[in-house]
Design a protein around this motif. Structure first.
Motif, PDB file in Angstrom:
ATOM      1  N   LEU A 125      14.038  36.236  59.800  1.00  0.00           N
ATOM      2  CA  LEU A 125      14.358  37.598  59.379  1.00  0.00           C
ATOM      3  C   LEU A 125      13.465  38.027  58.212  1.00  0.00           C
ATOM      4  O   LEU A 125      13.050  39.183  58.127  1.00  0.00           O
ATOM      5  CB  LEU A 125      15.832  37.712  58.983  1.00  0.00           C
ATOM      6  N   ALA A 126      13.167  37.077  57.325  1.00  0.00           N
ATOM      7  CA  ALA A 126      12.252  37.393  56.216  1.00  0.00           C
ATOM      8  C   ALA A 126      10.891  37.809  56.749  1.00  0.00           C
ATOM      9  O   ALA A 126      10.265  38.746  56.233  1.00  0.00           O
ATOM     10  CB  ALA A 126      12.114  36.183  55.298  1.00  0.00           C
ATOM     11  N   ALA A 127      10.423  37.141  57.793  1.00  0.00           N
ATOM     12  CA  ALA A 127       9.134  37.487  58.385  1.00  0.00           C
ATOM     13  C   ALA A 127       9.173  38.890  58.985  1.00  0.00           C
ATOM     14  O   ALA A 127       8.213  39.664  58.855  1.00  0.00           O
ATOM     15  CB  ALA A 127       8.760  36.459  59.451  1.00  0.00           C
ATOM     16  N   GLU A 128      10.284  39.231  59.647  1.00  0.00           N
ATOM     17  CA  GLU A 128      10.440  40.589  60.186  1.00  0.00           C
ATOM     18  C   GLU A 128      10.373  41.615  59.056  1.00  0.00           C
ATOM     19  O   GLU A 128       9.745  42.672  59.178  1.00  0.00           O
ATOM     20  CB  GLU A 128      11.779  40.716  60.922  1.00  0.00           C
ATOM     21  N   PHE A 129      11.030  41.307  57.961  1.00  0.00           N
ATOM     22  CA  PHE A 129      11.075  42.198  56.801  1.00  0.00           C
ATOM     23  C   PHE A 129       9.672  42.428  56.246  1.00  0.00           C
ATOM     24  O   PHE A 129       9.284  43.556  55.925  1.00  0.00           O
ATOM     25  CB  PHE A 129      11.992  41.579  55.749  1.00  0.00           C
ATOM     26  N   MET A 130       8.909  41.359  56.134  1.00  0.00           N
ATOM     27  CA  MET A 130       7.571  41.449  55.547  1.00  0.00           C
ATOM     28  C   MET A 130       6.582  42.201  56.426  1.00  0.00           C
ATOM     29  O   MET A 130       5.498  42.567  55.982  1.00  0.00           O
ATOM     30  CB  MET A 130       7.038  40.050  55.232  1.00  0.00           C
ATOM     31  N   GLN A 131       6.946  42.441  57.683  1.00  0.00           N
ATOM     32  CA  GLN A 131       6.058  43.146  58.604  1.00  0.00           C
ATOM     33  C   GLN A 131       6.666  44.450  59.114  1.00  0.00           C
ATOM     34  O   GLN A 131       6.236  44.993  60.133  1.00  0.00           O
ATOM     35  CB  GLN A 131       5.701  42.203  59.764  1.00  0.00           C
ATOM     36  N   ALA A 132       7.652  44.949  58.368  1.00  0.00           N
ATOM     37  CA  ALA A 132       8.360  46.179  58.770  1.00  0.00           C
ATOM     38  C   ALA A 132       7.657  47.408  58.210  1.00  0.00           C
ATOM     39  O   ALA A 132       8.221  48.190  57.432  1.00  0.00           O
ATOM     40  CB  ALA A 132       9.808  46.121  58.308  1.00  0.00           C
ATOM     41  N   ASN A 133       6.399  47.611  58.607  1.00  0.00           N
ATOM     42  CA  ASN A 133       5.601  48.689  58.035  1.00  0.00           C
ATOM     43  C   ASN A 133       6.187  50.076  58.281  1.00  0.00           C
ATOM     44  O   ASN A 133       5.975  50.995  57.482  1.00  0.00           O
ATOM     45  CB  ASN A 133       4.184  48.634  58.606  1.00  0.00           C
ATOM     46  N   GLU A 134       6.926  50.245  59.370  1.00  0.00           N
ATOM     47  CA  GLU A 134       7.507  51.557  59.659  1.00  0.00           C
ATOM     48  C   GLU A 134       8.659  51.897  58.715  1.00  0.00           C
ATOM     49  O   GLU A 134       8.985  53.071  58.546  1.00  0.00           O
ATOM     50  CB  GLU A 134       8.023  51.593  61.101  1.00  0.00           C
ATOM     51  N   HIS A 135       9.252  50.872  58.123  1.00  0.00           N
ATOM     52  CA  HIS A 135      10.463  51.088  57.332  1.00  0.00           C
ATOM     53  C   HIS A 135      10.295  50.809  55.838  1.00  0.00           C
ATOM     54  O   HIS A 135      11.091  51.293  55.033  1.00  0.00           O
ATOM     55  CB  HIS A 135      11.589  50.204  57.869  1.00  0.00           C
ATOM     56  N   VAL A 136       9.298  50.019  55.480  1.00  0.00           N
ATOM     57  CA  VAL A 136       9.131  49.594  54.082  1.00  0.00           C
ATOM     58  C   VAL A 136       7.747  50.004  53.608  1.00  0.00           C
ATOM     59  O   VAL A 136       6.739  49.743  54.279  1.00  0.00           O
ATOM     60  CB  VAL A 136       9.316  48.062  53.944  1.00  0.00           C
ATOM     61  N   ASP A 137       7.688  50.652  52.449  1.00  0.00           N
ATOM     62  CA  ASP A 137       6.411  51.152  51.924  1.00  0.00           C
ATOM     63  C   ASP A 137       5.692  50.157  51.039  1.00  0.00           C
ATOM     64  O   ASP A 137       4.471  50.217  50.892  1.00  0.00           O
ATOM     65  CB  ASP A 137       6.655  52.450  51.140  1.00  0.00           C
ATOM     66  N   CYS A 138       6.454  49.242  50.438  1.00  0.00           N
ATOM     67  CA  CYS A 138       5.854  48.330  49.465  1.00  0.00           C
ATOM     68  C   CYS A 138       6.752  47.110  49.309  1.00  0.00           C
ATOM     69  O   CYS A 138       7.980  47.235  49.288  1.00  0.00           O
ATOM     70  CB  CYS A 138       5.681  49.048  48.131  1.00  0.00           C
ATOM     71  N   LEU A 139       6.164  45.923  49.196  1.00  0.00           N
ATOM     72  CA  LEU A 139       6.911  44.692  48.930  1.00  0.00           C
ATOM     73  C   LEU A 139       6.544  44.167  47.555  1.00  0.00           C
ATOM     74  O   LEU A 139       5.369  44.165  47.167  1.00  0.00           O
ATOM     75  CB  LEU A 139       6.573  43.619  49.961  1.00  0.00           C
ATOM     76  N   ILE A 140       7.557  43.717  46.816  1.00  0.00           N
ATOM     77  CA  ILE A 140       7.327  43.094  45.519  1.00  0.00           C
ATOM     78  C   ILE A 140       8.029  41.738  45.518  1.00  0.00           C
ATOM     79  O   ILE A 140       9.267  41.678  45.497  1.00  0.00           O
ATOM     80  CB  ILE A 140       7.847  43.959  44.360  1.00  0.00           C
TER      81      ILE A 140
END
Length: 426
Positions: free
Chosen positions: A196-211
């Motif tokens: 699920l973390a991997a899905e999150f890190m590649q959710a470009n349609e839903h997330v604008d920036c990761l910190i």
């Protein structure tokens, strides 16, 4: 359909659900006034107060689980909550209400030759994903800062703090439910799986920036796996260089505070360098102070000869972020050798010189390429609150977009607003 495929699809569905809600919340937040966002922060404070018992109970479960699973003392210390720390988290939110909303600021305005009025204005990033490890206070700090800057946030904490994070987010959402800010402005991923973390890190349609916030392993994993833009926050291999002109008592004070004030954080000192010209006179006293504070010393040959309790340092020791009661020590042959060592081993977080010689100080400030460079002050000051930002989302060791403690402005971008009166380009 095999089990793995079901899990992948479930992960996609979970992230899509969270992301869709976050995008909607971000759209609402963009339109809200600073007053409405401050009201929401105050409601979050009340939510934490009302849920104090539940949060501490959840935290005690995490601590028990952590100890049973062999979690180290430094991580247990980061994980631990009590009433004082909860009060500090509430104070942090309260301080955020007093800060200027960066989205109300104009970064400049001018008129070009064609008569167009061009303005540069601050805007939220949108949906920010925070991936972090065992510090539940990050849940509150990140939520408050993101919201104040007009962003929705999706939090992915470590499994070791899952009970605490869940209780905290429930408290924050309960507070938000009575305000103009959608409660989905703050959401938590409750499945700690790597898939699920991997899905999150590649959710470009839903997330604008990761910190990412945590140790080197976590940060490198995010940098390697993410397709969403990442702001790299730093591993802290912080150095104190004691120059031959340093005041000995000041150097000792800086050493002990930087190393032991709170050993488990990224701005804690990890390496001591000292000039060979003063090592025989000064290093034994510095070593004694470290040993009295319970700090184990990994030293080079000269250090071990002057501090019998020291153990020989390996090459890896000088790259280590100990996050505990250990330090690497090296005797250097003057200023240039110290700079070469810092250039080779520093993670670009915080480095300090103890010195009184003016030219040496100026050279150090100019030549050390770290996010925070200090003269005669503890590395522990690399902190958003200490810098007057009211808090921080992390400490960036990169150079693009943001560097050093990241306050509200670092959680925004900008756009150009151009006003004309019918101009066309010829």
């Amino acid at each position: 359909m095999n089990h793995m495929t079901e899990n992948v699809l479930t992960g996609e569905a979970v992230i899509e659900n969270l992301g869709t809600k976050a995008k909607h919340a971000a759209k609402v937040l963009r339109k809200l006034s600073a007053k409405e966002k401050n009201t929401a922060l105050e409601a979050m404070i009340e939510g934490l107060k009302n849920h104090t018992g539940k949060i501490l109970e959840a935290n005690s479960k995490d601590i028990e689980n952590g100890k049973n699973n062999g979690l180290g003392d430094a991580l247990i210390e980061r994980l631990t909550l009590n009433e004082e720390r909860l009060a500090g988290m509430q104070d942090g939110l309260r301080q955020m209400t007093e800060l200027t909303d960066p989205t109300t600021q104009n970064d400049g305005q001018w008129v070009n030759e064609q008569g167009l009025k061009i303005g540069k204005v601050r805007v939220p990033l949108g949906v920010i994903g925070i991936i972090y490890e065992s510090r539940p206070n990050v849940t509150v700090d990140a939520s408050g800062l993101c919201l104040k800057a007009g962003n929705a946030v999706i939090l992915r904490g470590g499994k070791e703090a899952m009970n605490s994070n869940r209780a905290i987010v429930e408290a924050l959402q309960e507070g938000l439910s009575g305000t103009a800010v959608p409660k989905e402005s703050v959401q938590l991923i409750t499945d700690p799986s790597r898939e699920l973390a991997a899905e999150f890190m590649q959710a470009n349609e839903h997330v604008d920036c990761l910190i990412p916030r945590g140790g080197a392993g976590l940060i490198q994993t995010v940098l390697k796996q993410a397709t969403v833009p990442v702001i790299e926050t730093g591993t802290g291999n912080c150095h104190l260089y004691v120059h031959e002109s340093a005041d000995p008592e000041m150097a000792k004070s800086l050493l002990i505070n930087s190393k032991t004030h709170r050993v488990s954080v990224c701005n804690a000192l990890e390496t001591l360098l000292i000039d060979d010209s003063v090592a025989e006179k000064e290093l034994p006293a510095l070593g004694e102070a470290l040993l009295e504070a319970g700090v184990g010393i990994h030293g080079d040959e000269k250090t071990c000869s002057l501090i019998p309790e020291a153990v020989p340092a390996t090459e890896a020791d000088y790259s280590e972020e100990y996050l505990g009661y250990e330090i690497a020590v090296k005797v250097v042959d003057g200023y240039e050798a110290a700079i070469d060592h810092i250039d080779g081993y520093s993670t670009g977080h915080s480095d300090v010189i103890a010195a009184t010689d003016y030219q040496t100080i100026q050279n150090f400030l100019n030549e050390v390429d770290s996010a925070a460079v200090y003269v005669n002050a503890s590395t522990r000051f690399t902190d958003g609150e200490m810098f007057g930002f009211g808090g921080e989302i992390g400490i960036s060791t990169q150079k693009l977009h943001a560097r050093g403690p990241m306050g509200l402005e670092a959680l925004t971008s900008y756009k150009y607003v151009v006003e004309g009166s019918g101009q066309i380009r010829e």
